[in-house]
Motif scaffolding. Structure first.
Motif, short mmCIF file in Angstrom:
data_model
loop_
_atom_site.label_atom_id
_atom_site.label_comp_id
_atom_site.label_asym_id
_atom_site.label_seq_id
_atom_site.Cartn_x
_atom_site.Cartn_y
_atom_site.Cartn_z
N THR A 11 -9.12 -86.62 127.22
CA THR A 11 -8.25 -85.47 126.96
C THR A 11 -9.06 -84.43 126.20
O THR A 11 -9.93 -84.76 125.40
CB THR A 11 -7.00 -85.85 126.13
N VAL A 12 -8.76 -83.18 126.49
CA VAL A 12 -9.42 -82.07 125.80
C VAL A 12 -8.35 -81.11 125.30
O VAL A 12 -7.30 -80.96 125.93
CB VAL A 12 -10.42 -81.33 126.73
N PRO A 13 -8.61 -80.48 124.17
CA PRO A 13 -7.65 -79.48 123.70
C PRO A 13 -7.76 -78.20 124.52
O PRO A 13 -8.86 -77.78 124.87
CB PRO A 13 -8.06 -79.24 122.25
N ARG A 104 -1.56 -75.01 121.03
CA ARG A 104 -2.56 -76.00 121.45
C ARG A 104 -1.86 -77.12 122.22
O ARG A 104 -0.82 -77.62 121.79
CB ARG A 104 -3.28 -76.56 120.23
N GLU A 105 -2.46 -77.50 123.31
CA GLU A 105 -1.96 -78.61 124.12
C GLU A 105 -3.13 -79.52 124.44
O GLU A 105 -4.29 -79.12 124.34
CB GLU A 105 -1.33 -78.08 125.42
N GLU A 106 -2.83 -80.74 124.82
CA GLU A 106 -3.86 -81.67 125.26
C GLU A 106 -3.79 -81.76 126.78
O GLU A 106 -2.71 -81.88 127.35
CB GLU A 106 -3.64 -83.06 124.65
N GLN A 107 -4.94 -81.68 127.42
CA GLN A 107 -5.01 -81.72 128.88
C GLN A 107 -5.82 -82.94 129.30
O GLN A 107 -6.95 -83.12 128.82
CB GLN A 107 -5.65 -80.44 129.41
#
Length: 127
Positions: A11-13, A104-107
């Motif tokens: 996961t990346v921000p 901010r979300e995690e992808q």
């Protein structure tokens, strides 16, 4: 392929732009406030409702979502953490943008790793 790695889940921000904040202005169009010194230079740092975003010429502070803020914070967003970016950028001055706001979300992504990294990761998980 000999020595080929593997694809692993990670996961990346990511920062999702949700809008801009304009500079506060008097009715005659003159600037009423500038970016607050505590915000200046803090691109992508956490910002919450009530945190200082502008400072008037008589040194009064305008907080995010507070009286004098040029944008609206919906009730459901009052506990959200925002991330400002392009704060006080000269290129945006002409279009009256003080800064941009993001959340901010995690992808989830798949990342290629080398065979050595993949083997080391598997050994760590089994230890």
């Amino acid at each position: 392929v000999a020595g080929a790695g593997a694809w692993v889940q990670a996961t990346v921000p990511v920062y999702k732009g949700i809008g801009v904040r304009k500079y506060p202005r008097y009715l005659d169009g003159d600037l009423a406030a500038m970016v607050h010194p505590d915000l200046q230079g803090n691109d992508f740092c956490a910002l919450h409702v009530g945190d200082p975003i502008f400072q008037t010429h008589d040194l009064k502070t305008i907080g995010l979502g507070g009286e004098g803020d040029t944008g609206v914070v919906a009730d459901e967003d009052k506990k959200t953490t925002f991330y400002p970016f392009f704060i006080n950028e000269a290129a945006y001055y002409e279009v009256d943008v003080a800064f941009n706001l993001a959340v901010r979300e995690e992808q989830a992504v798949k990342v290629a790793v080398s065979a050595d990294e993949h083997s080391a990761s598997k050994r760590q998980k089994s230890a």
